[in-house]
Design a protein around this motif. Structure first.
Motif, mmCIF file in Angstrom:
data_model
loop_
_atom_site.group_PDB
_atom_site.id
_atom_site.type_symbol
_atom_site.label_atom_id
_atom_site.label_comp_id
_atom_site.label_asym_id
_atom_site.label_seq_id
_atom_site.Cartn_x
_atom_site.Cartn_y
_atom_site.Cartn_z
ATOM 1 N N THR A 3 6.182 0.884 12.703
ATOM 2 C CA THR A 3 7.301 0.567 11.815
ATOM 3 C C THR A 3 6.803 0.335 10.397
ATOM 4 O OG1 THR A 3 8.357 -0.510 13.707
ATOM 5 C CG2 THR A 3 9.287 -0.952 11.544
ATOM 6 N N VAL A 4 5.712 -0.396 10.272
ATOM 7 C CA VAL A 4 5.125 -0.646 8.952
ATOM 8 C C VAL A 4 4.643 0.657 8.336
ATOM 9 C CG1 VAL A 4 3.269 -1.831 7.716
ATOM 10 C CG2 VAL A 4 4.477 -3.009 9.559
ATOM 11 N N ALA A 5 4.007 1.497 9.132
ATOM 12 C CA ALA A 5 3.519 2.785 8.631
ATOM 13 C C ALA A 5 4.676 3.650 8.146
ATOM 14 C CB ALA A 5 2.726 3.506 9.709
ATOM 15 N N ALA A 6 5.772 3.665 8.894
ATOM 16 C CA ALA A 6 6.944 4.452 8.483
ATOM 17 C C ALA A 6 7.523 3.906 7.183
ATOM 18 C CB ALA A 6 7.998 4.446 9.587
ATOM 19 N N TYR A 7 7.557 2.596 7.051
ATOM 20 C CA TYR A 7 8.045 1.978 5.809
ATOM 21 C C TYR A 7 7.174 2.402 4.634
ATOM 22 C CZ TYR A 7 9.697 -1.608 2.564
ATOM 23 O OH TYR A 7 10.230 -2.261 1.475
ATOM 24 N N LEU A 8 5.868 2.328 4.823
ATOM 25 C CA LEU A 8 4.939 2.692 3.754
ATOM 26 C C LEU A 8 5.027 4.179 3.406
ATOM 27 C CD1 LEU A 8 1.840 0.555 4.764
ATOM 28 C CD2 LEU A 8 3.394 0.155 2.842
ATOM 29 N N LEU A 9 5.245 5.024 4.406
ATOM 30 C CA LEU A 9 5.425 6.449 4.130
ATOM 31 C C LEU A 9 6.676 6.692 3.300
ATOM 32 C CD1 LEU A 9 4.395 8.060 7.528
ATOM 33 C CD2 LEU A 9 3.278 8.385 5.313
ATOM 34 N N ALA A 10 7.729 5.956 3.592
ATOM 35 C CA ALA A 10 8.953 6.093 2.810
ATOM 36 C C ALA A 10 8.718 5.678 1.359
ATOM 37 C CB ALA A 10 10.074 5.256 3.425
ATOM 38 N N VAL A 11 7.968 4.601 1.169
ATOM 39 C CA VAL A 11 7.655 4.136 -0.190
ATOM 40 C C VAL A 11 6.787 5.166 -0.903
ATOM 41 C CG1 VAL A 11 6.444 2.369 -1.535
ATOM 42 C CG2 VAL A 11 7.928 1.689 0.361
ATOM 43 N N LEU A 12 5.786 5.700 -0.203
ATOM 44 C CA LEU A 12 4.932 6.720 -0.815
ATOM 45 C C LEU A 12 5.723 7.976 -1.169
ATOM 46 C CD1 LEU A 12 1.682 6.486 1.338
ATOM 47 C CD2 LEU A 12 1.935 5.927 -1.076
ATOM 48 N N GLY A 13 6.777 8.234 -0.415
ATOM 49 C CA GLY A 13 7.638 9.389 -0.686
ATOM 50 C C GLY A 13 8.593 9.173 -1.844
ATOM 51 N N GLY A 14 8.557 7.985 -2.448
ATOM 52 C CA GLY A 14 9.388 7.722 -3.621
ATOM 53 C C GLY A 14 10.574 6.809 -3.374
ATOM 54 N N ASN A 15 10.801 6.400 -2.135
ATOM 55 C CA ASN A 15 11.904 5.504 -1.810
ATOM 56 C C ASN A 15 11.405 4.066 -1.975
ATOM 57 O OD1 ASN A 15 14.012 4.057 -0.724
ATOM 58 N ND2 ASN A 15 14.184 5.282 1.134
ATOM 59 N N THR A 16 11.775 3.411 -3.055
ATOM 60 C CA THR A 16 11.261 2.063 -3.329
ATOM 61 C C THR A 16 11.925 0.997 -2.473
ATOM 62 O OG1 THR A 16 12.844 1.800 -5.141
ATOM 63 C CG2 THR A 16 10.634 2.621 -5.709
ATOM 64 N N ASN A 17 13.036 1.333 -1.831
ATOM 65 C CA ASN A 17 13.738 0.358 -0.995
ATOM 66 C C ASN A 17 14.218 1.034 0.298
ATOM 67 O OD1 ASN A 17 14.923 -2.035 -0.224
ATOM 68 N ND2 ASN A 17 16.810 -1.673 -1.382
ATOM 69 N N PRO A 18 13.293 1.349 1.209
ATOM 70 C CA PRO A 18 13.684 2.044 2.441
ATOM 71 C C PRO A 18 14.647 1.200 3.281
ATOM 72 C CG PRO A 18 11.305 2.043 2.170
ATOM 73 C CD PRO A 18 11.867 1.116 1.146
ATOM 74 N N GLN A 19 15.573 1.869 3.923
ATOM 75 C CA GLN A 19 16.539 1.223 4.810
ATOM 76 C C GLN A 19 16.200 1.567 6.260
ATOM 77 O OE1 GLN A 19 18.882 -0.960 3.536
ATOM 78 N NE2 GLN A 19 17.677 -0.570 1.685
ATOM 79 N N LYS A 20 16.935 0.972 7.166
ATOM 80 C CA LYS A 20 16.712 1.164 8.591
ATOM 81 C C LYS A 20 16.774 2.648 8.977
ATOM 82 C CE LYS A 20 18.298 -0.856 12.910
ATOM 83 N NZ LYS A 20 19.209 -1.860 13.480
ATOM 84 N N ALA A 21 17.754 3.352 8.459
ATOM 85 C CA ALA A 21 17.916 4.776 8.788
ATOM 86 C C ALA A 21 16.731 5.595 8.293
ATOM 87 C CB ALA A 21 19.216 5.306 8.187
ATOM 88 N N ASP A 22 16.169 5.224 7.142
ATOM 89 C CA ASP A 22 15.007 5.937 6.604
ATOM 90 C C ASP A 22 13.802 5.786 7.531
ATOM 91 O OD1 ASP A 22 16.510 6.565 4.264
ATOM 92 O OD2 ASP A 22 15.968 4.618 3.398
ATOM 93 N N ILE A 23 13.597 4.572 7.999
ATOM 94 C CA ILE A 23 12.458 4.299 8.886
ATOM 95 C C ILE A 23 12.644 5.022 10.217
ATOM 96 C CG2 ILE A 23 11.256 2.470 10.154
ATOM 97 C CD1 ILE A 23 11.906 0.630 7.747
ATOM 98 N N GLN A 24 13.864 4.968 10.753
ATOM 99 C CA GLN A 24 14.142 5.637 12.022
ATOM 100 C C GLN A 24 13.953 7.150 11.906
ATOM 101 O OE1 GLN A 24 18.080 4.068 12.684
ATOM 102 N NE2 GLN A 24 17.325 2.547 14.161
ATOM 103 N N LYS A 25 14.342 7.709 10.782
ATOM 104 C CA LYS A 25 14.205 9.154 10.569
ATOM 105 C C LYS A 25 12.727 9.561 10.557
ATOM 106 C CE LYS A 25 15.461 12.830 7.350
ATOM 107 N NZ LYS A 25 16.090 13.150 6.069
ATOM 108 N N ILE A 26 11.910 8.765 9.886
ATOM 109 C CA ILE A 26 10.471 9.057 9.832
ATOM 110 C C ILE A 26 9.858 8.943 11.225
ATOM 111 C CG2 ILE A 26 8.237 8.212 8.967
ATOM 112 C CD1 ILE A 26 9.766 7.459 6.364
ATOM 113 N N LEU A 27 10.212 7.902 11.956
ATOM 114 C CA LEU A 27 9.665 7.711 13.295
ATOM 115 C C LEU A 27 10.094 8.829 14.245
ATOM 116 C CD1 LEU A 27 10.045 3.848 13.656
ATOM 117 C CD2 LEU A 27 7.922 5.137 13.409
ATOM 118 N N LYS A 28 11.342 9.240 14.155
ATOM 119 C CA LYS A 28 11.829 10.317 15.021
ATOM 120 C C LYS A 28 11.155 11.644 14.699
ATOM 121 C CE LYS A 28 16.279 8.331 16.142
ATOM 122 N NZ LYS A 28 17.730 8.406 15.996
ATOM 123 N N SER A 29 10.752 11.838 13.443
ATOM 124 C CA SER A 29 10.108 13.100 13.065
ATOM 125 C C SER A 29 8.751 13.285 13.735
ATOM 126 C CB SER A 29 9.968 13.192 11.542
ATOM 127 O OG SER A 29 8.959 12.313 11.080
#
Length: 107
Positions: A3-29
């Motif tokens: 979960t932390v890794a997915a959050y950090l990937l979202a931030v690295l991708g330019g999303n400064t405030n990832p939401q639950k759906a963003d994290i779930q999308k990364i994990l599902k990928s």
């Protein structure tokens, strides 16, 4: 950890405030999943915080953690001196010495 890794990937991708759906999308990928409780807890803990500041604070805390590698402490009372190894000469068996009965071929 995922979960932390997915959050950090979202931030690295330019999303400064990832939401639950963003994290779930990364994990599902990557065919991974995390419980909603884990994601909610992470988002709650990081709410309103800059991830770079959080990482910096964590690095400072880790710098104060003692690590191994300095060797073990000596045993209480100091180490006992090593005993000298006793080297015993093997005795010649009587059957070997008596076998030639003093009549050596080359001697």
């Amino acid at each position: 950890m995922r979960t932390v890794a997915a959050y950090l990937l979202a931030v690295l991708g330019g999303n400064t405030n990832p939401q639950k759906a963003d994290i779930q999308k990364i994990l599902k990928s990557v065919s991974a999943d995390a419980s909603d409780e884990q994601i909610d807890l992470l988002l709650k803990e990081l709410s309103g915080k800059n991830i770079e500041d959080v990482i910096s604070e964590g690095s400072e805390k880790l710098a104060t953690v003692p690590v191994g590698g300095a060797g073990g402490a000596p045993a209480a009372g100091g180490a006992a001196p090593a005993e000298e190894a006793k080297v015993e000469e093997p005795e010649e068996s009587s059957s070997e010495s008596d076998a030639d009965m003093g009549l050596g071929l080359f001697g």
